[in-house]
Write an enzyme that holds these catalytic residues in place. Structure first.
Site: not given
Lengths: 254, 529
Positions: B128, B172, B188, B190, B256, B299, B386
């Site tokens: 990004r 990112t 990360g 997830e 999350n 989430d 985002w």
């Protein structure tokens, strides 16, 4: 020693049933929407039949689950990783091993083919290289849909409409209404294919209104029960082949 | 031979006066970034995260004439989510898969190109943007490294591993430069990570501090995690934070808890997941936290922009932190102490009964994901996400882009394997329900909507505001639009040819205002003819 072996076997069995339970839970959450809560099929094919064009061995199931089936509505579930994937594969495999080939579909498929002609289904649908591209291609509809789903599609076509066959109605400034299958729509424009298979292109600020068609563009067919059985049997026999989807793709038809 | 030397010398001297190199952005310049609206010095454009610029050459009267000035094509595929930096006529930006570029901001002509080379494996994945401090650039990599580049030539100066990609970590976000440190967070959530925020010495790349966003057993908050679930509880920090130089406090959103949709193995509030944390950038010590969604199972992370505004709250100017959270509520907190001041839903929501006096949400019954599926609004992706909001101080309006959608939430117990997906199943869109995108203007003191502009599809595009009375926004079908900041009326649009999944910026070089957006493989820059 024997006792120990027995205990180990018992342990292995209970681990296996635990895994099957985990696989079943994953199936209910991820697969039941299309394949039914017990795998009997629906929008997606019946998984309790031993036959599948994609194979029912573990490697094939693993491939189909993670990558999907190109050209069908089966998406790839790339999020599934080990060990959950193996649980799911084993559960799906267990579904077909419970069956001796699935339930027979009643009906005379040869007479169903006659009904397909006499009801002019090919005015909108296509089998192989025959028919129209207006409605869904039926070349392998028997491989992708359960018989119950096919029956419902004939009697209540609006019960489940694939997004790519959603009808759209554009009301022009002079009040004229143009309807067809939505090819594309965004904030500012809509493109559709009308009943004569012509593309119609509109900018939203140049028309009065753009609405989703409330019903399926296919009329419900109230056939005698025997004819309905026959037509369903015919559709269920359509399992694809070289003249099916591949032909459409080669012709650049969606 | 003709006497070319004097002409050359003259040209060289003119070039030196005009020369963009070397750029120099000391920390003091970033503190006053809004005072140089011609530049874009941080991911958000400034430390507060307002994404607003005092530039009005392009305005409501002439924006209809805005047209493409130049396009830069990146040599890679994937989703282009970068937000460029602009410093004194030079643009710096990343592209996914480890690329960084510097170009002439007036023409898009390339000055240098850097390609990150991972030690092993692949570094393919989205990115990004960059941070700049003095004459150096900082970039995170998808394999969990932080690299430092020389802004004059793109040469690698140092490369530090922040976290292991094998364990599921990635970076990112665009790093945040604060004083002499570079602050980064990780993705990360997830993949069963334990989240943290790190600071590195800008010169050496040595780690200065680490703040874990999940306390261990025995630490304050450690008892909000069942058994050893804290070790893989997620709470990632994958979006850039904001900074208040007066309070010397960094504000960072935390993601999350994991597994995302299955909470039975991590009973408790799961601090500091789905929270905003206030940090002393000198020591990495947490000053306060506020948890938006205790024990989240949807989430609904809190990585959305923690924007800093100073506004009269009940007659008294207060230092506020506002966030349009992924859970469909717009929050106002006191950023000196984390006090909850108010929250109001900006999108459809079907999970909250009420807030208690301290701002803790009381959920409605039957809102947990289930094996058979639970329909709930907002969907897993939000609400907000985002996609950058922005704020116009003259109109006192907060512009939030969000997704209007609901989902069916499924939940089954997952098994943990290091570095592998650890979700606890997933969600599915609700068939026969439309999803759409919205840009909404809110009064930040009440959360009341003033206007909204609808996009046909729910997307990932952010916003940017200017004193030209404009709000720019991008949509899922590739449109970049300019809206009237007061009314939301559409004033201009461009079909960019690909989904927009980032936010536009604006800048000025030699008296000419530009607007830049990434779309597809193109960095598109617009100006007036």
């Amino acid at each position: 020693m024997r006792l120990l072996l027995l205990l180990m076997a018992a342990g292995a069995l209970s681990a296996q049933s635990r895994d099957l339970a985990a696989g079943r839970a994953a199936f209910v959450s991820n697969c039941a929407f299309c394949h039914g809560t017990t795998g009997e099929g629906g929008r997606g094919p019946n998984l309790t039949t031993a036959q599948s064009v994609h194979g029912r061995d573990e490697a094939s199931l693993r491939r189909v689950i993670t990558r999907g089936v190109p050209g069908s509505q089966m998406p790839g579930f790339g999020n599934f990783e080990e060990p959950s994937l193996t649980d799911l594969v084993l559960y799906v495999k267990s579904l077909s091993s419970r069956s001796a080939g699935g339930q027979a579909i009643p009906g005379d498929r040869a007479h169903g083919a006659v009904l397909y002609q006499s009801n002019k289904c090919a005015m909108c649908h296509r089998i192989g290289s025959e028919g129209s591209v207006f409605g869904p291609d039926l070349s392998r509809v028997g491989a992708g849909r359960s018989a119950a789903y096919l029956r419902e599609s004939l009697t209540k076509p609006a019960a489940d409409i694939m997004p790519e066959y959603q009808g759209v109605i554009v009301t022009l400034r002079d009040g004229t209404r143009v309807s067809g299958i939505r090819i594309n729509e965004d904030t500012f424009s809509v493109q559709l294919r009308d009943l004569t298979q012509k593309f119609r292109l509109f900018q939203k600020d140049e028309v009065q209104m753009v609405q989703d068609a409330p019903r399926s563009l296919m009329p419900p067919y109230n056939l005698p029960p025997k004819d309905l059985d026959d037509l369903v049997a015919y559709l269920a026999s359509l399992q694809g082949g070289p003249a099916g989807n591949q032909t459409r793709q080669a012709e650049g038809i969606r | 031979m003709k006497p070319v030397f004097p002409a050359l010398l003259l040209a060289a001297s003119a070039l030196a006066q005009n020369s963009p190199y070397p750029v120099d952005v000391p920390a003091a310049r970033i503190v006053k970034a809004l005072d140089e609206p011609q530049n874009w010095l941080t991911y958000f454009g400034d430390y507060k995260g307002v994404r607003h610029r005092a530039l009005n050459q392009v305005n409501t009267a002439n924006v209809k004439n805005l047209r493409v000035d130049w396009i830069f094509q990146i040599p890679t595929t994937g989703r282009f989510e970068t937000v460029p930096l602009v410093v004194d006529g030079v643009m710096f930006f990343t592209a996914q898969n480890g690329h960084a570029f510097s170009v002439d901001a007036r023409s898009g002509r390339q000055l240098w190109h850097y390609q990150y080379k991972p030690a092993e494996g692949t570094a393919d994945g989205l990115n990004r943007g960059l941070a700049i401090l003095n004459d150096r650039l900082y970039m995170g990599t998808v394999d969990g490294h932080l690299v430092c580049l020389d802004s004059t030539n793109g040469q690698l100066l140092w490369n530090t591993e922040v976290a292991s990609a094998k364990a599921g970590y990635s970076i990112t976000l665009a790093p945040l430069a604060v004083k002499d440190k570079i602050i980064v967070g990780v993705g990360g959530g997830e993949f069963g990570i334990r989240g943290f925020i790190d600071a590195y010495d800008a010169k050496s790349g040595q780690r200065a501090w680490r703040l874990y966003t999940i306390p261990e057993k025995g630490e304050p908050g450690g008892d909000t995690w069942q058994a050893d679930s804290w070790k893989r509880g997620g709470a990632p920090t994958w979006m850039t934070g904001t900074y208040d130089p007066e309070l010397d406090t960094v504000y960072w959103g935390v993601g999350n808890p994991g597994p995302d949709l299955y909470g039975q193995d991590r009973l408790g509030d799961n601090l500091y997941s789905c929270s905003v944390v206030a940090i002393d950038p000198g020591t990495g010590k947490m000053k306060w936290h506020y948890q938006f969604s205790p024990h989240d199972t949807h989430d609904w992370d809190a990585n959305e922009t923690p924007m800093l505004l100073d506004l009269p709250w009940k007659g008294q100017i207060r230092k506020l932190l506002v966030q349009a959270n992924r859970n469909a509520f717009f929050y106002v907190l006191d950023r000196t102490n984390g006090e909850f001041l108010m929250a109001k839903s900006y999108a459809r929501q079907s999970w909250l009964k009420e807030f208690d006096a301290k701002g803790r949400p009381v959920p409605l019954p039957n809102t947990e994901p289930s094996e058979q599926g639970t329909r709930l609004c907002p969907g897993l992706a939000g609400g907000a996400n985002w996609m950058a909001p922005s704020y116009n101080p003259d109109l006192q309006l907060f512009y939030v882009p969000y997704r209007e959608q609901c989902d069916i939430y499924f939940s089954t117990p997952p098994k943990f394997v290091e570095g592998k997906a650890y979700w606890g199943t997933a969600t599915r869109g609700v068939s026969d329900e439309k999803e759409w995108g919205v840009v909404k203007a809110l009064d930040p003191l009440t959360g009341e909507g003033k206007w909204e502009f609808k996009f046909y599809h729910a997307g990932w595009g952010g916003t940017m505001s200017t004193t030209g009375g404009l709000v720019f926004a991008g949509d899922a079908d590739g449109y970049l639009v300019a809206l009237d900041a007061k009314s939301g009326e559409l004033l201009w649009k461009l079909q960019t040819g690909s989904e927009i999944a980032t936010a536009p910026i604006t800048y000025m070089v030699n008296g000419k205002q530009y607007v830049t957006i990434a779309s597809g493989a193109a960095l598109i820059t617009l100006s007036l003819p």
